[in-house]
Enzyme design. Structure first.
Site, short mmCIF file in Angstrom:
data_model
loop_
_atom_site.label_atom_id
_atom_site.label_comp_id
_atom_site.label_asym_id
_atom_site.label_seq_id
_atom_site.Cartn_x
_atom_site.Cartn_y
_atom_site.Cartn_z
N GLU A 64 0.77 -1.23 -0.05
CA GLU A 64 0.00 0.07 0.07
C GLU A 64 0.84 1.13 -0.11
O GLU A 64 0.54 2.19 -0.62
CB GLU A 64 -0.91 0.14 1.37
CG GLU A 64 -1.93 -1.18 1.50
CD GLU A 64 -1.54 -2.31 2.00
OE1 GLU A 64 -0.18 -2.45 1.98
OE2 GLU A 64 -2.19 -3.00 2.52
N CYS A 80 0.26 1.81 7.08
CA CYS A 80 -0.37 1.98 5.99
C CYS A 80 -1.54 2.76 6.26
O CYS A 80 -1.87 3.62 5.14
CB CYS A 80 -0.49 0.80 5.24
SG CYS A 80 1.01 -0.22 4.46
N1 THU Z 1 2.35 -6.27 3.96
C1 THU Z 1 1.76 -5.56 3.06
O1 THU Z 1 2.23 -5.42 2.01
N2 THU Z 1 0.57 -4.83 3.50
C2 THU Z 1 0.09 -4.63 4.79
O2 THU Z 1 -0.70 -3.92 4.81
C3 THU Z 1 0.58 -6.15 5.97
C4 THU Z 1 1.87 -6.63 5.50
C5 THU Z 1 3.34 -7.14 3.93
C6 THU Z 1 4.73 -6.80 4.35
C7 THU Z 1 5.60 -8.00 4.43
O3 THU Z 1 6.21 -7.86 3.38
C8 THU Z 1 4.50 -8.93 4.52
O4 THU Z 1 3.33 -8.50 3.90
C9 THU Z 1 4.43 -9.75 5.69
O5 THU Z 1 4.03 -8.81 6.69
#
Ligand code: THU
Length: 161
Positions: A75, A115
């Site tokens: 995000e 985020c």
């Molecule tokens: N992650 C996201 O990209 N967005 C979120 O809102 C939650 C978590 C990613 C971060 C990390 O690369 C993986 O998911 C595991 O936490």
């Protein structure tokens, strides 16, 4: 003592076909972005797609790092890229999808707290609500704006008090 309640309104759908064509397109773009995420450590691939006021769609995906905290969520990759490329264009909507073990998750995955804070700043910056589409294979959740996901938020008003 006074008890108050903060209510979040969530629209739930059982299938992506129930969404508007515009929202379906954004979900497909988020799914497409998830395929290119760099997540060798968590193996949790997140894809995000933003619809901008000028009609542009900006994609983002999570970018991990061997020094774990150096990575960034899908995000924020999408929002920062959109704000970097189109600093004067409001963000209208974001779709988010997640994949693991080669499959998209059945449950809609909501954005993490950091985020939400960054999306809130973007909503405030352009003074326009950002619709959030959380897409799972079995359920889709939509909220009308980021504040629905971040009650009792901190924003620039507090700095000015
Ligand atoms: N992650 C996201 O990209 N967005 C979120 O809102 C939650 C978590 C990613 C971060 C990390 O690369 C993986 O998911 C595991 O936490």
């Amino acid at each position: 003592m006074k008890k108050t309640q903060i209510i979040t309104t969530v629209y739930e759908y059982d299938s992506v076909e129930e969404l508007s064509k515009e929202d379906q397109l954004l979900v497909n773009q988020a799914k497409d972005a998830a395929h290119r995420s760099y997540a060798p450590y968590s193996k949790f691939n997140v894809g995000a797609a933003l619809l901008l006021e000028n009609g542009e769609i900006v994609q983002g995906n999570n970018q991990e790092n061997s020094a774990y905290p150096s990575g960034l969520c899908a995000e924020r990759v999408a929002v920062f890229y959109a704000n970097a490329k189109y600093p004067d264009v409001p963000v209208k909507a974001i779709a988010i999808t997640s994949r693991t073990n080669g499959n998209f998750l059945d449950t809609p995955v909501p954005p993490c707290g950091s985020c939400r804070q960054v999306l809130l700043e973007t909503e405030d910056r352009y003074n326009q609500p950002i619709k959030v589409i959380l897409c799972g294979e079995n359920k889709i959740r939509i909220v009308d704006n980021i504040k629905q996901l971040l009650p009792l938020f901190f924003d620039k008003e507090m700095l000015n008090e």
